[in-house]
Design a protein around this motif. Sequence first.
Motif: not given
Ligand code: UDP
Length: 247
Positions: A111-113, A139-140, A164-167, A169, A190-191, A194, A217, A224, A227
């Motif tokens: 996950g993440a960039s 994660g893309f 780390a794909l976000g919630a 997902k 989550g993030g 990052d 945040r 955000r 959200r």
């Molecule tokens: N992310 C990812 N693929 C996706 C969408 C998001 O890897 O298709 C990553 C994004 O780069 C970030 C994390 O997922 O690192 C989401 O962070 P966020 O703080 O939004 O997490 P949440 O609080 O939604 O779980």
Amino acid sequence: MENHSLIMGIPIPKITMGETVDLIDEVIAENKTELFHVVTLNPEISMSCQQNLELRSIINDAEHLTADGAGIVMVSRLKGNPLPERVTGCDLLINLLEMGNRKKWSFYLLGASEMTSKKALEVINMKYPNVSIVGRHHGFFEPKDESRIVNEIASLSPDVLVVALGAPKAEFWIHTFKNSLNARIAIGVGGSLDTIAGTVKRAPVIWQKLNLEWLYRLIKQPSRWKRQLILPRFALKALLFKDRNGL
Ligand code: UDP
């Protein structure tokens, strides 16, 4: 005393961060073939579960839930069945890296960039030299890449799969591939990569202690705000929720 606190009907075990890490340590030591899915439950997931029955059944199937956020802990206190403390995805990951550094655990980072993932790998290698990051993937990816990624994770058989794909997902992803990942623990964080990579700054400790991380945040990432509108709605709904039999 009950060992769970119900948040909108979802039972969250009343355990501290230290106890959560000990639980995960035991699971890793058992070296079972079944994946142990940890969900860090935040207000957004709790709210989504009320309409999204598929998500609800994933949460129901998860092996462990933690209280991710000041709002969850606050509601549990106001309802008279307090959770001991927040166990956020980010804090849990840091604690697992610390324990993993002592116990020589292996991790896979999904996950993440690409940039964040690479940087997180460097930071972890530097700070936690006894942890082995056996693999990582940004994660893309496209759906067509999924089976390759799942096979790669399975062949590396990590102790901890960090998703780390976000919630939500991450929760859907882990659940879909639960029987094919060949990892001991999988956790949606989550993030957090990052934060580890330094691309997103965490609130200073004093803000965290005052339960104001959400405000920090909001100031740092004003995009955000939409959200975060969910937070007062969550608090109201969760307080008024008639917890009956739970899940
Ligand atoms: N992310 C990812 N693929 C996706 C969408 C998001 O890897 O298709 C990553 C994004 O780069 C970030 C994390 O997922 O690192 C989401 O962070 P966020 O703080 O939004 O997490 P949440 O609080 O939604 O779980």
